[in-house]
Design a protein around this motif. Structure first.
Motif, PDB file in Angstrom:
ATOM      1  N   ILE A 130      -5.303 -28.412 -46.355  1.00 30.21           N
ATOM      2  CA  ILE A 130      -5.527 -27.237 -47.190  1.00 30.21           C
ATOM      3  C   ILE A 130      -4.556 -27.272 -48.361  1.00 30.21           C
ATOM      4  CG2 ILE A 130      -5.687 -24.730 -47.273  1.00 30.21           C
ATOM      5  CD1 ILE A 130      -6.203 -24.689 -44.318  1.00 30.21           C
ATOM      6  N   LEU A 131      -5.093 -27.224 -49.561  1.00 35.08           N
ATOM      7  CA  LEU A 131      -4.298 -27.284 -50.780  1.00 35.08           C
ATOM      8  C   LEU A 131      -3.781 -25.897 -51.137  1.00 35.08           C
ATOM      9  CD1 LEU A 131      -6.646 -29.655 -52.805  1.00 35.08           C
ATOM     10  CD2 LEU A 131      -4.667 -30.279 -51.395  1.00 35.08           C
ATOM     11  N   TRP A 132      -2.478 -25.797 -51.270  1.00 35.03           N
ATOM     12  CA  TRP A 132      -1.807 -24.525 -51.551  1.00 35.03           C
ATOM     13  C   TRP A 132      -1.509 -24.448 -53.043  1.00 35.03           C
ATOM     14  CZ3 TRP A 132       3.713 -23.068 -49.445  1.00 35.03           C
ATOM     15  CH2 TRP A 132       3.939 -21.703 -49.653  1.00 35.03           C
ATOM     16  N   THR A 133      -2.386 -23.791 -53.787  1.00 34.81           N
ATOM     17  CA  THR A 133      -2.214 -23.656 -55.236  1.00 34.81           C
ATOM     18  C   THR A 133      -1.549 -22.340 -55.627  1.00 34.81           C
ATOM     19  OG1 THR A 133      -4.311 -22.523 -55.703  1.00 34.81           O
ATOM     20  CG2 THR A 133      -4.377 -24.935 -55.508  1.00 34.81           C
ATOM     21  N   ILE A 167     -11.487 -30.357 -46.252  1.00 30.44           N
ATOM     22  CA  ILE A 167     -10.467 -30.101 -47.268  1.00 30.44           C
ATOM     23  C   ILE A 167     -10.629 -28.661 -47.723  1.00 30.44           C
ATOM     24  CG2 ILE A 167      -9.513 -30.784 -49.504  1.00 30.44           C
ATOM     25  CD1 ILE A 167     -11.000 -33.465 -49.162  1.00 30.44           C
ATOM     26  N   GLY A 168      -9.551 -27.898 -47.664  1.00 28.27           N
ATOM     27  CA  GLY A 168      -9.591 -26.511 -48.091  1.00 28.27           C
ATOM     28  C   GLY A 168      -8.738 -26.272 -49.322  1.00 28.27           C
ATOM     29  N   ILE A 169      -8.968 -25.142 -49.968  1.00 27.50           N
ATOM     30  CA  ILE A 169      -8.173 -24.746 -51.127  1.00 27.50           C
ATOM     31  C   ILE A 169      -8.156 -23.224 -51.200  1.00 27.50           C
ATOM     32  CG2 ILE A 169     -10.104 -24.763 -52.777  1.00 27.50           C
ATOM     33  CD1 ILE A 169      -8.106 -26.031 -54.818  1.00 27.50           C
ATOM     34  N   ASP A 170      -7.021 -22.680 -51.636  1.00 29.33           N
ATOM     35  CA  ASP A 170      -6.888 -21.224 -51.744  1.00 29.33           C
ATOM     36  C   ASP A 170      -7.293 -20.754 -53.136  1.00 29.33           C
ATOM     37  OD1 ASP A 170      -4.763 -22.350 -53.103  1.00 29.33           O
ATOM     38  OD2 ASP A 170      -3.277 -20.906 -52.380  1.00 29.33           O
TER      39      ASP A 170
END
Length: 250
Positions: A130-133, A167-170
């Motif tokens: 999970i991408l922490w933007t 794959i995740g993203i916030d």
């Protein structure tokens, strides 16, 4: 003891959604008349309620299935959301901190390698990355639609070829903001500028988790499990998903 951390947004009408959400309520008293009865026929003068919700499968926190990216993946028919193996939706979580990548820019392989090195983690098959933007801080505003970095096609390949299935993203989407990609395409004529992370899914199957949230609540970048089972909408390219971080604590 097991602790659960909600990594999802609330599905509702908000400036952060590109399409409207409508909820028509059948309240407790009116519910009785639909059944041919009156509220007074029920205990406390109330029947049961219901809601009719109109929204897209990409509204709220959701999972994109391979079918969303194209009709085939790796030369085989692409899986719809109801065909996604449940095993792909449960596994070790890896939070990668890419909050330094500017909005509108691409999250590259170099960014991913640096983030992995910073937490001393080597990707393994079954990891859910999970991408922490930090973009979820904008949830509830129109800026959420346009103010975030997105994963490049090369970055997607790097993760998927390491065995990552989800794959995740916030943020609103896994790719860069729509306008950023379209402007680059119009400027360069390069079709590869358009949704490269999504389109990589025509080469190898993988899942996207979009509009994840609350990643700062995770106590560490690893050491937790992610559960992200989608609603099995028959033949659809996406499904609403409650993403949860699971921690086993002594």
């Amino acid at each position: 003891m097991t602790r659960l951390i909600d990594l999802s947004v609330v599905t509702r009408h908000t400036p952060s959604e590109a399409t409207p959400v409508t909820v028509d309520l059948l309240d407790h008293r009116t519910g009785a008349t639909v059944l041919g009865l009156s509220p007074e026929d029920f205990p406390d003068g109330m029947a049961i309620s219901n809601e009719t919700v109109t929204l897209t499968t990409h509204t709220g926190t959701h999972m994109d299935a391979p079918l969303h990216y194209g009709p085939t993946s790796g030369g085989e028919p692409a899986k719809s959301i109801d065909q996604v193996p449940l095993e792909w939706c449960y596994g070790p979580g890896v939070r990668l901190d890419v909050r330094h990548v500017p909005a509108g820019e691409g999250i590259t392989v170099a960014h991913l390698r640096d983030a992995l090195a910073a937490i001393d983690h080597r990707l393994a098959p079954g990891d859910i990355v999970i991408l922490w933007t930090g973009a979820d801080e904008l949830w509830g505003t129109a800026a959420y639609l346009t103010t975030y970095p997105g994963l490049t096609g090369e970055g997607t390949a790097f993760l998927v070829e390491a065995g990552v299935r989800a794959i995740g993203i916030d943020a609103w989407g896994l790719d860069r903001p729509m306008q950023s990609m379209i402007e680059e395409y119009r400027r360069t004529g390069d079709k590869g500028a358009l949704w490269p992370a999504h389109i990589y899914g025509r080469t190898r199957e993988y899942l996207q988790l979009e509009k994840v949230a609350n990643l700062g609540a995770l106590p560490a970048p690893t050491g937790f499990t992610v559960a992200c089972f989608p609603v099995a909408v028959g033949g659809a390219g996406a499904g609403w998903t409650r993403v949860v971080g699971i921690l086993d604590e002594d």
